[in-house]
Design a protein around this motif. Structure first.
Motif, short mmCIF file in Angstrom:
data_model
loop_
_atom_site.label_atom_id
_atom_site.label_comp_id
_atom_site.label_asym_id
_atom_site.label_seq_id
_atom_site.Cartn_x
_atom_site.Cartn_y
_atom_site.Cartn_z
N GLY A 55 -32.66 116.11 103.24
CA GLY A 55 -32.13 115.24 102.20
C GLY A 55 -32.53 113.80 102.49
O GLY A 55 -33.65 113.51 102.89
N PRO A 56 -31.61 112.83 102.33
CA PRO A 56 -31.93 111.44 102.59
C PRO A 56 -31.78 111.04 104.06
O PRO A 56 -31.71 109.86 104.38
CB PRO A 56 -30.93 110.68 101.72
CG PRO A 56 -29.73 111.56 101.70
CD PRO A 56 -30.27 112.99 101.71
N GLY A 57 -31.72 112.03 104.97
CA GLY A 57 -31.74 111.72 106.40
C GLY A 57 -30.38 111.51 107.04
O GLY A 57 -30.29 110.91 108.12
N SER A 58 -29.32 112.04 106.44
CA SER A 58 -27.98 111.81 106.97
C SER A 58 -27.82 112.32 108.41
O SER A 58 -27.34 111.61 109.30
CB SER A 58 -26.94 112.48 106.07
OG SER A 58 -27.02 111.99 104.76
N VAL A 73 -38.34 115.08 113.42
CA VAL A 73 -39.15 115.36 112.24
C VAL A 73 -38.21 115.92 111.18
O VAL A 73 -37.51 116.92 111.41
CB VAL A 73 -40.26 116.38 112.55
CG1 VAL A 73 -41.07 116.69 111.30
CG2 VAL A 73 -41.18 115.84 113.65
N ALA A 74 -38.17 115.27 110.02
CA ALA A 74 -37.23 115.64 108.97
C ALA A 74 -38.00 116.13 107.75
O ALA A 74 -38.87 115.43 107.23
CB ALA A 74 -36.37 114.43 108.59
N LEU A 82 -36.20 112.28 99.78
CA LEU A 82 -37.13 111.90 100.85
C LEU A 82 -37.43 110.40 100.83
O LEU A 82 -37.44 109.75 101.89
CB LEU A 82 -38.44 112.68 100.71
CG LEU A 82 -38.45 114.10 101.28
CD1 LEU A 82 -39.74 114.80 100.87
CD2 LEU A 82 -38.32 114.09 102.80
N GLU A 83 -37.67 109.85 99.67
CA GLU A 83 -37.99 108.42 99.60
C GLU A 83 -36.79 107.57 99.98
O GLU A 83 -36.95 106.53 100.65
CB GLU A 83 -38.49 108.05 98.20
CG GLU A 83 -39.04 106.64 98.09
CD GLU A 83 -40.24 106.40 98.99
OE1 GLU A 83 -40.44 105.24 99.39
OE2 GLU A 83 -40.96 107.37 99.31
N LEU A 84 -35.59 108.00 99.58
CA LEU A 84 -34.39 107.27 100.01
C LEU A 84 -34.28 107.30 101.53
O LEU A 84 -33.95 106.29 102.17
CB LEU A 84 -33.15 107.89 99.37
CG LEU A 84 -33.01 107.72 97.85
CD1 LEU A 84 -31.76 108.44 97.36
CD2 LEU A 84 -32.97 106.25 97.45
N GLY A 85 -34.55 108.46 102.14
CA GLY A 85 -34.49 108.57 103.59
C GLY A 85 -35.56 107.75 104.27
O GLY A 85 -35.28 107.04 105.25
N ARG A 86 -36.79 107.83 103.80
CA ARG A 86 -37.89 107.07 104.40
C ARG A 86 -37.61 105.57 104.38
O ARG A 86 -38.00 104.84 105.29
CB ARG A 86 -39.19 107.33 103.65
CG ARG A 86 -39.84 108.67 103.90
CD ARG A 86 -41.27 108.67 103.39
NE ARG A 86 -41.87 109.99 103.51
CZ ARG A 86 -42.07 110.83 102.50
NH1 ARG A 86 -41.67 110.48 101.27
NH2 ARG A 86 -42.63 112.01 102.69
N THR A 87 -36.97 105.12 103.32
CA THR A 87 -36.71 103.69 103.19
C THR A 87 -35.48 103.26 103.98
O THR A 87 -35.53 102.29 104.75
CB THR A 87 -36.52 103.32 101.70
OG1 THR A 87 -37.66 103.75 100.96
CG2 THR A 87 -36.34 101.82 101.52
N HIS A 88 -34.38 103.98 103.82
CA HIS A 88 -33.12 103.56 104.44
C HIS A 88 -33.04 103.93 105.93
O HIS A 88 -32.42 103.21 106.71
CB HIS A 88 -31.94 104.18 103.69
CG HIS A 88 -30.61 103.66 104.13
ND1 HIS A 88 -30.22 102.35 103.94
CD2 HIS A 88 -29.57 104.28 104.77
CE1 HIS A 88 -29.00 102.18 104.42
NE2 HIS A 88 -28.59 103.32 104.94
#
Length: 255
Positions: A55-58, A73-74, A82-88
């Motif tokens: 998801g967004p990397g929680s 590695v996520a 993915l883009e929310l995770g890569r950015t945040h």
């Protein structure tokens, strides 16, 4: 044009609140998963961890805070998350765009050594049982001996009466902690779809959802059935390490 830090932070924060409606004691579940990974990798200076359905990397972000020396590695298939995770959470993990279980997904990870641990939370139930078994086998092959898959998800018990009991416990827990007061999954996605910075990503998301893969899972598989599949996949030891209602953390260790 990418997503700004401010926009990504806002939507990830709303995602965190929204998810509290669905994962009973979500933060404790994350903590337990991280406890297990920390224990298993204590002797490793640079453990390699795979986050399945990130998801967004929680979960990746929480692992990175506890294990700052880890390489994480996520992987996920949703371009918005993915883009929310890569950015945040840019410093937490290396985010990979792949459909778990599809042809070539393991190669897409770009791993340079065996995994020390694989983790997942509220994601693998999207896989149908035959695909889930294949993924379990793939993960077992990627892990070093003694490595583990640690999966936090909904595992309803067998039998309607028992399922009703565990569902009741989870529902009452959510009511006591206020999780049921947050916006729901559908509301979050409807609101995010109106965000101008995410518009192109939603076009990609709809294109992917129109093609087969990664959906139509078995959300009613019990801990016993998951345990059977994990043993068949090559995991020597499987045990629940935490549970509240249907929410459970299942640890499977490779022999």
């Amino acid at each position: 044009m990418g997503v700004s830090m401010a926009t990504a932070g806002s939507w990830v924060e709303r995602w965190e609140r929204q998810q509290q409606r669905y994962a009973v004691d979500r933060e404790e579940r994350f903590t337990v998963i991280t406890d297990v990974v920390e224990h298993l990798t204590a002797a490793r200076s640079r453990p390699l961890v795979l986050d399945l359905g990130c998801g967004p990397g929680s979960l990746s972000a929480r692992l990175a805070r506890r294990l700052p020396g880890a390489d994480i590695v996520a992987v996920d298939m949703d371009p918005v998350l993915l883009e929310l995770g890569r950015t945040h959470h840019a410093d937490a993990a290396r985010f990979v765009d792949a459909v778990i279980g599809a042809d070539g997904w393991v190669q897409a990870l770009g791993l340079d050594r065996p995994l020390d641990a694989a983790v997942s939370t509220t994601a693998l139930h999207y896989l149908a049982e035959p695909d889930l078994l294949d993924v379990y086998r793939s993960v077992a092959a990627l892990l070093r001996p003694g490595g583990a898959l640690v999966n936090g998800d909904h595992f309803p018990p067998e039998g309607e009466r028992c399922s009703d009991l565990t569902a009741c416990v989870g529902r009452r827990r959510a009511e006591r902690t206020g999780g049921d007061r947050h916006e729901d999954w559908q509301s979050w996605w409807r609101a995010a779809a109106e965000e101008p910075e995410l518009a192109d990503l939603f076009v990609q998301r709809e294109q992917r959802r129109a093609t087969p893969g990664g959906v139509g899972g078995d959300e009613d598989l019990s801990v016993r059935r998951h345990t059977e599949l994990l043993h068949r996949a090559g995991f020597a030891h499987v045990t629940p390490v935490w549970q509240v209602g249907d929410s459970c953390v299942l640890a499977a260790v490779k022999g």
